[in-house]
Design an enzyme around this catalytic site. Structure first.
Site, short mmCIF file in Angstrom:
data_model
loop_
_atom_site.label_atom_id
_atom_site.label_comp_id
_atom_site.label_asym_id
_atom_site.label_seq_id
_atom_site.Cartn_x
_atom_site.Cartn_y
_atom_site.Cartn_z
N LYS A 261 55.25 44.98 29.00
CA LYS A 261 55.34 44.19 30.24
C LYS A 261 56.35 43.06 30.02
O LYS A 261 56.20 42.25 29.10
CB LYS A 261 53.95 43.65 30.58
O1 G3P Z 1 48.44 40.67 35.97
C1 G3P Z 1 49.17 40.16 37.02
C2 G3P Z 1 48.36 39.89 38.28
O2 G3P Z 1 47.60 41.02 38.61
C3 G3P Z 1 47.57 38.62 38.26
O3 G3P Z 1 46.69 38.51 39.33
O4 G3P Z 1 44.92 37.33 40.58
O5 G3P Z 1 46.04 36.16 38.65
O6 G3P Z 1 47.24 36.53 40.80
P1 G3P Z 1 46.21 37.06 39.86
#
Ligand code: G3P
Length: 219
Positions: free
Chosen positions: A87
């Site tokens: 990633k």
């Molecule tokens: O891993 C990246 C993303 O899915 C993070 O989600 O909920 O922290 O915005 P969030």
């Protein structure tokens, strides 16, 4: 649609895997920190544990921000397990690193994507997945699902093979809307996947079926 779980919590990953519907895992440095996983050795060991639980792609994020750092880290991560996807953040050196990894046959997930232009760059560099963050756009009063639709359209226009991975999925309607649009993958917490199970008519119907069966058996 592929279902990935967005967590570094091994219990949640096991539970999703046991349901039989899990296609992969995404993690990020914040999610690793939430589980108290710090230090290179612990982080590498944790990724390996995740790969041992799941039959599918596991996104492992680099921490470096220069081309050389990302390449060094990414190559080490890719060595860990055949299911590791490196990633890489959406920055200039990140695009260069994705191109490098693509040429070496190392699969990548381009993360922190918030615009169609960024998604185009990721596809041109040959990213395996692009991760637009739906929830974080909604957080700033911008339509995250609309961005997924835009990217799906652009990729279809040119036949890019980069898979659209709707990330930062926060609730079941995000997931359903992304599925309607044709996102290839969604990633979210276990709670979002489990929320798909819920419907009051299912609960009422099941209770009635069991009650009727019980009544008939006691006649
Ligand atoms: O891993 C990246 C993303 O899915 C993070 O989600 O909920 O922290 O915005 P969030």
């Amino acid at each position: 649609m592929k279902f990935f779980i967005d967590t570094a919590n091994l219990a949640d990953i096991r539970e999703a895997q046991d349901m039989g519907i899990l296609d992969g895992v995404t993690t990020n440095p914040s999610l690793m920190a939430k589980e108290g996983i710090t230090g290179k050795d612990n982080v590498m060991r944790h990724y390996k544990q995740i790969c041992d639980i799941v039959e599918g792609d596991v996104s492992a994020e680099v921490l470096g921000t220069t081309f050389d750092e990302m390449v060094r880290e990414g190559e080490e991560l890719a060595e860990l397990d055949e299911n590791i996807v490196v990633k890489v953040p959406m920055i200039k050196d990140g695009i260069k690193a994705i191109k490098y990894f693509t040429e070496k046959g190392i699969r990548t997930n381009c993360t922190l994507v918030f615009s169609a232009g960024q998604a185009l760059l990721a596809a041109k560099a040959g990213a395996t997945y692009v991760s637009p963050f739906v929830g974080r756009l909604d957080d700033i009063s911008t339509d995250g699902v609309a961005l997924i639709e835009q990217i799906v359209t652009i990729y279809r226009n040119y036949g890019y093979t980069t898979e659209v991975l709707a990330a930062s999925v926060r609730h079941p309607m995000h997931l359903v809307q992304c599925a309607e649009i044709g996102a290839d993958v969604m990633t979210g917490p276990l709670s979002v996947i489990k929320a798909l199970l819920n419907h009051p008519l299912t609960d009422i119907g099941l209770a009635k079926f069991l009650e009727d069966n019980k009544k008939a058996a006691t006649k």
